[in-house]
Design a protein around this motif. Structure first.
Motif, short mmCIF file in Angstrom:
data_model
loop_
_atom_site.label_atom_id
_atom_site.label_comp_id
_atom_site.label_asym_id
_atom_site.label_seq_id
_atom_site.Cartn_x
_atom_site.Cartn_y
_atom_site.Cartn_z
N PHE A 260 7.93 -18.24 -32.94
CA PHE A 260 6.80 -17.68 -32.21
C PHE A 260 6.35 -18.67 -31.15
CE2 PHE A 260 6.89 -15.08 -35.91
CZ PHE A 260 6.18 -13.94 -35.66
N LYS A 261 5.97 -18.16 -29.98
CA LYS A 261 5.57 -19.04 -28.88
C LYS A 261 4.15 -18.78 -28.39
CE LYS A 261 10.32 -19.72 -27.27
NZ LYS A 261 10.41 -21.06 -27.89
N LYS A 262 3.71 -17.53 -28.41
CA LYS A 262 2.40 -17.17 -27.84
C LYS A 262 1.35 -17.20 -28.95
CE LYS A 262 4.43 -13.48 -26.14
NZ LYS A 262 4.67 -12.20 -25.43
N ILE A 263 0.93 -18.42 -29.28
CA ILE A 263 0.01 -18.62 -30.39
C ILE A 263 -1.31 -19.19 -29.89
CG2 ILE A 263 -0.34 -19.82 -32.58
CD1 ILE A 263 2.70 -19.95 -32.88
N TYR A 264 -2.42 -18.60 -30.36
CA TYR A 264 -3.76 -19.05 -29.99
C TYR A 264 -4.55 -19.32 -31.27
CZ TYR A 264 -2.36 -16.81 -25.60
OH TYR A 264 -1.69 -16.45 -24.46
N VAL A 265 -5.51 -20.21 -31.19
CA VAL A 265 -6.33 -20.59 -32.35
C VAL A 265 -7.81 -20.41 -32.02
CG1 VAL A 265 -6.97 -22.51 -33.85
CG2 VAL A 265 -4.57 -22.18 -33.23
N TYR A 266 -8.57 -19.91 -33.02
CA TYR A 266 -10.00 -19.64 -32.79
C TYR A 266 -10.80 -20.07 -34.02
CZ TYR A 266 -14.33 -16.99 -32.12
OH TYR A 266 -15.65 -16.63 -31.99
N ASP A 267 -12.00 -20.60 -33.76
CA ASP A 267 -12.93 -21.03 -34.81
C ASP A 267 -13.82 -19.85 -35.18
OD1 ASP A 267 -14.80 -22.13 -36.48
OD2 ASP A 267 -15.53 -23.62 -35.04
N MET A 268 -13.62 -19.30 -36.38
CA MET A 268 -14.36 -18.13 -36.84
C MET A 268 -15.87 -18.38 -36.95
SD MET A 268 -14.40 -15.03 -37.87
CE MET A 268 -15.27 -13.88 -38.95
N ASN A 269 -16.28 -19.63 -37.11
CA ASN A 269 -17.71 -19.93 -37.21
C ASN A 269 -18.47 -19.46 -35.97
OD1 ASN A 269 -18.15 -21.57 -39.79
ND2 ASN A 269 -16.40 -22.62 -38.86
N LYS A 270 -17.84 -19.55 -34.82
CA LYS A 270 -18.50 -19.13 -33.58
C LYS A 270 -18.79 -17.63 -33.60
CE LYS A 270 -16.32 -22.81 -30.87
NZ LYS A 270 -15.39 -23.13 -29.76
N TRP A 271 -17.87 -16.87 -34.13
CA TRP A 271 -18.07 -15.42 -34.22
C TRP A 271 -19.17 -15.10 -35.24
CZ3 TRP A 271 -15.11 -11.68 -31.55
CH2 TRP A 271 -15.36 -10.34 -31.91
N ALA A 272 -19.10 -15.73 -36.39
CA ALA A 272 -20.07 -15.45 -37.45
C ALA A 272 -21.48 -15.85 -37.05
CB ALA A 272 -19.67 -16.19 -38.73
N ASP A 273 -21.62 -16.88 -36.24
CA ASP A 273 -22.95 -17.35 -35.84
C ASP A 273 -23.61 -16.44 -34.81
OD1 ASP A 273 -22.76 -19.50 -37.53
OD2 ASP A 273 -22.14 -20.92 -35.99
N ASP A 274 -22.85 -15.57 -34.19
CA ASP A 274 -23.40 -14.63 -33.21
C ASP A 274 -23.64 -13.30 -33.89
OD1 ASP A 274 -23.97 -12.88 -31.13
OD2 ASP A 274 -22.52 -13.77 -29.75
N ALA A 275 -24.90 -13.03 -34.24
CA ALA A 275 -25.25 -11.84 -35.01
C ALA A 275 -24.93 -10.54 -34.28
CB ALA A 275 -26.73 -11.86 -35.38
N GLY A 276 -24.72 -10.61 -33.00
CA GLY A 276 -24.42 -9.40 -32.24
C GLY A 276 -22.97 -8.98 -32.31
N LEU A 277 -22.12 -9.82 -32.87
CA LEU A 277 -20.70 -9.51 -32.94
C LEU A 277 -20.37 -8.83 -34.27
CD1 LEU A 277 -19.23 -12.80 -31.45
CD2 LEU A 277 -19.39 -10.57 -30.33
#
Length: 456
Positions: A139-156
């Motif tokens: 696999f080559k097209k790999i991205y990483v994201y911190d789920m805490n940022k999503w959870a901290d935004d109550a609008g998401l």
């Protein structure tokens, strides 16, 4: 003047170039991973990816977190709506045909090399481990994201299974044992931990069990030699002998999870109000790094259960109720959760029962691929509950309508106890267990049976 104009234009071009690079960096190259291979992206990019069919969003955390539990200090429990799961925990499992199982999981979830893969976690480790694994696979097209940022935004938006609390993470059980108040257990005053397995303590329990748990031999609720669900009088005696009361909170564990789920559904049937199961069983406990104990703990008997037994009779569909239901297929579906060879009558599935075939009108609902102890279609490789969307999709293809009453059956109730619980976790309410199953049905000489592949 001309020289000043050239200098001014040059400055403007540099500024635009920097702005362009800044925007590009934010979108594509915000920050490299420790190995310089994966792009760390922000919340906006994840939102955009959710609406882009060339992307797959993957939850790499423990499946308990995917189900809805608030683990590792995250502010909101659950998953990003639209995400699939591929837990880093699966990579640590020792299992036969491991790569085949993981490859099948990747394909089922649409995690393929042609896609852009966004991996998220909450601890800064799980996504990296899965990313490294995928990189090794090309696999080559790999991205990483911190789920805490999503959870901290109550609008998401986030989602979880309606009754996720019914299957419990090892870390929550550990908190309870350590005397801490745990999520969804805030009002539980009398918590009992039980290890369920077939046979005497030496068979499984004595080799190592969850600390403080006491042992229940499944023969106590399924007396030999028939090993069918005991009658209500025997179950009432079982309840007081093992110290259960209506108001208890019980967590059932086990090396073989089907035994745990079987005992859990029996406890729910007799009327214990709050019954749960350790998701992944003993395997989940040891993979979390916790120690088992070998000291034998004994239950303390009570004089009175505190309610009528059975307190929740709808858990079990009787023979009479099942026969009546089969006559109303517009309202009732008997879901046969055995192997395909059992369903078409090539195998009985049991060493102590030689009759082969199926109940006319039953719909094949899957369980495992090899034998009566396999649960491939409902478990992940680490023995946790599989993504419900996947087994619900299988049922849909089989024409199993979850708006009807679903009566789950197997040989005698073990496999379907687990499947019944998973359906309940999802929030499917009009369900029951035909506990007599194929063995009980085929032992009655006047009951019709059939073999072969069903007519389409």
């Amino acid at each position: 003047m001309k020289k000043m104009l050239i200098i001014t234009l040059s400055i403007i071009m540099v500024v635009f170039s920097l702005v362009g690079c800044s925007t590009e960096d934010k979108k594509e190259k915000e920050k490299s991973s420790s190995q310089g291979e994966y792009t760390i992206i922000d919340t906006q990019r994840v939102e955009e990816a959710l609406n882009d069919p060339s992307f797959v969003i993957v939850d790499t955390r423990l499946n308990d977190a995917f189900n809805g539990w608030k683990l590792e200090g995250i502010s909101r429990g659950g998953r990003i709506r639209g995400a699939v799961d591929f837990s880093a925990n699966w990579l640590k499992v020792e299992a036969d045909h491991k790569e085949d199982i993981l490859n099948e999981a990747l394909e089922t979830k649409g995690i393929i090399k042609e896609k852009n893969i966004v991996l998220y976690d909450a601890n800064g480790k799980d996504a990296q481990e899965v990313a490294d694994y995928l990189k090794e696979k090309g696999f080559k097209k790999i991205y990483v994201y911190d789920m805490n940022k999503w959870a901290d935004d109550a609008g998401l938006p986030m989602e979880n299974y309606r009754n996720y609390q019914l299957i419990v993470p090892a870390s929550i059980v550990k908190d309870i044992i350590d005397g801490n108040k745990a999520e969804t257990f805030e009002n539980a005053n009398n918590i009992k931990i039980v290890e369920a397995s077939w046979g005497e303590e030496k068979t499984s329990y004595a080799k190592g069990h969850i600390p403080t748990s006491f042992h229940i031999n499944t023969d106590a609720v399924e007396p030999p030699p028939a090993w069918m669900l005991a009658d209500d009088e025997i179950l009432a005696k079982f309840a007081v002998k093992y110290g259960f009361t209506k108001e208890d909170t019980v967590i059932v564990t086990g090396e073989e999870q089907m035994a745990a789920y079987r005992v859990a559904t029996v406890l729910r049937y007799i009327g214990v109000e709050d019954v749960r199961v350790l998701n992944g069983g003993t395997t989940a406990w040891t993979m979390a790094g916790y120690e088992l104990e070998t000291e034998s703990n004994k239950p303390v008997a009570v004089e009175d259960f505190g309610g009528v037994i059975p307190g929740n009779p709808d858990v079990i569909d009787t023979m009479e109720e099942t026969k009546a239901g089969l006559k109303t297929p517009d309202q009732f579906t008997l879901v046969d959760n055995r192997t395909w060879k059992e369903f078409i009558g090539e195998e009985s599935g049991y060493t102590y029962h030689d009759k082969k075939g199926r109940i006319p009108g039953a719909v094949f609902g899957y369980a495992g691929k090899t034998n009566s102890y396999s649960m491939d279609y409902f478990r992940n490789i680490d023995k946790t509950m599989r993504n419900a969307g996947e087994f619900l999709d299988i049922w849909k293809k089989q024409g199993i309508d979850t708006n009807k009453h679903l009566s789950f059956m197997c040989g005698s109730g073990w496999r379907v106890a687990e499947i019944y619980t998973y359906a309940n976790v999802v929030g499917i309410e009009d369900i029951g267990i035909f506990s007599d199953g194929w063995i009980g049905w085929s032992n009655e000489p006047n009951n019709p049976t059939e073999k072969g592949e069903p007519k389409k």
